[in-house]
Write a protein that holds these residues in place. Structure first.
Motif, PDB file in Angstrom:
ATOM      1  N   TRP A  50     -26.276   6.415  22.724  1.00 60.24           N
ATOM      2  CA  TRP A  50     -24.703   6.289  22.657  1.00 60.24           C
ATOM      3  C   TRP A  50     -23.878   7.424  21.883  1.00 60.24           C
ATOM      4  N   ARG A  51     -24.731   7.959  21.091  1.00 58.11           N
ATOM      5  CA  ARG A  51     -23.991   8.992  20.332  1.00 58.11           C
ATOM      6  C   ARG A  51     -23.758  10.264  21.279  1.00 58.11           C
ATOM      7  N   GLU A  52     -24.735  10.369  22.183  1.00 60.16           N
ATOM      8  CA  GLU A  52     -24.574  11.512  23.341  1.00 60.16           C
ATOM      9  C   GLU A  52     -23.705  11.154  24.327  1.00 60.16           C
ATOM     10  N   VAL A  53     -23.524   9.861  24.710  1.00 59.45           N
ATOM     11  CA  VAL A  53     -22.494   9.203  25.507  1.00 59.45           C
ATOM     12  C   VAL A  53     -20.966   9.482  24.959  1.00 59.45           C
ATOM     13  N   LEU A  60     -15.838  11.720  22.084  1.00 61.78           N
ATOM     14  CA  LEU A  60     -15.537  11.399  20.809  1.00 61.78           C
ATOM     15  C   LEU A  60     -16.845  12.030  19.842  1.00 61.78           C
ATOM     16  N   ASP A  61     -16.505  12.527  18.818  1.00 60.65           N
ATOM     17  CA  ASP A  61     -17.535  12.984  17.750  1.00 60.65           C
ATOM     18  C   ASP A  61     -18.099  11.715  17.018  1.00 60.65           C
ATOM     19  N   PRO A  62     -19.374  11.209  17.328  1.00 61.91           N
ATOM     20  CA  PRO A  62     -20.067   9.907  16.515  1.00 61.91           C
ATOM     21  C   PRO A  62     -20.227  10.277  15.126  1.00 61.91           C
ATOM     22  N   GLU A  63     -20.180  11.312  14.996  1.00 66.31           N
ATOM     23  CA  GLU A  63     -20.579  11.658  13.405  1.00 66.31           C
ATOM     24  C   GLU A  63     -19.218  11.454  12.529  1.00 66.31           C
ATOM     25  N   HIS A  64     -18.101  12.079  13.229  1.00 69.03           N
ATOM     26  CA  HIS A  64     -16.732  12.014  12.492  1.00 69.03           C
ATOM     27  C   HIS A  64     -15.865  10.795  12.850  1.00 69.03           C
ATOM     28  N   GLU A  65     -16.161  10.160  13.997  1.00 72.24           N
ATOM     29  CA  GLU A  65     -15.393   9.041  14.404  1.00 72.24           C
ATOM     30  C   GLU A  65     -16.238   7.892  15.013  1.00 72.24           C
ATOM     31  N   CYS A  66     -17.351   7.607  14.097  1.00 73.83           N
ATOM     32  CA  CYS A  66     -18.304   6.651  14.361  1.00 73.83           C
ATOM     33  C   CYS A  66     -17.675   5.176  14.751  1.00 73.83           C
ATOM     34  N   ASP A  67     -16.882   4.786  14.178  1.00 75.22           N
ATOM     35  CA  ASP A  67     -16.293   3.627  14.459  1.00 75.22           C
ATOM     36  C   ASP A  67     -15.336   3.546  15.637  1.00 75.22           C
ATOM     37  N   ARG A  68     -14.762   4.522  15.978  1.00 77.44           N
ATOM     38  CA  ARG A  68     -13.873   4.663  17.184  1.00 77.44           C
ATOM     39  C   ARG A  68     -14.772   4.914  18.395  1.00 77.44           C
ATOM     40  N   ALA A  69     -15.815   5.622  18.174  1.00 81.52           N
ATOM     41  CA  ALA A  69     -16.827   5.789  19.399  1.00 81.52           C
ATOM     42  C   ALA A  69     -17.676   4.552  19.707  1.00 81.52           C
ATOM     43  N   ARG A  70     -18.124   3.830  18.520  1.00 84.70           N
ATOM     44  CA  ARG A  70     -18.552   2.430  18.784  1.00 84.70           C
ATOM     45  C   ARG A  70     -17.578   1.510  19.337  1.00 84.70           C
TER      46      ARG A  70
END
Length: 88
Positions: A50-53, A60-70
């Protein structure tokens, strides 16, 4: 007389909103994001992380925008309940 206009060619890589529309018909947003939806389905079928997607498909940067990406990849958003979050 047909009042419907033909669907325009969608952009290849549009930015995404935090949530996709939930209308029962295709919206302009849906038409614009058709390729994004197809890329999400392909990534899901390939078992992509999911992080790659989030990074590649949704920009979306899953490291800095984890909640938004999820949220963007969660059930009820976009066109599927992705397996990346264990929601089916």
């Amino acid at each position: 007389m047909n009042n419907l206009l033909p669907m325009q060619k969608p952009p290849l890589d549009p930015d995404v909103a935090d949530t996709a529309p939930s209308d029962s018909v295709l919206t302009g947003y849906d038409e614009e994001h058709l390729i994004t939806y197809l890329r999400l389905l392909d990534a899901d079928a390939e078992g992509a992380d999911w992080r790659e997607v989030a990074r590649i498909v949704l920009h979306l940067d899953p490291e800095h925008e984890c909640d938004r990406a999820r949220r963007a990849l969660s059930a009820g958003n976009f066109v599927m309940a992705p397996s990346w979050l264990g929601v089916r």
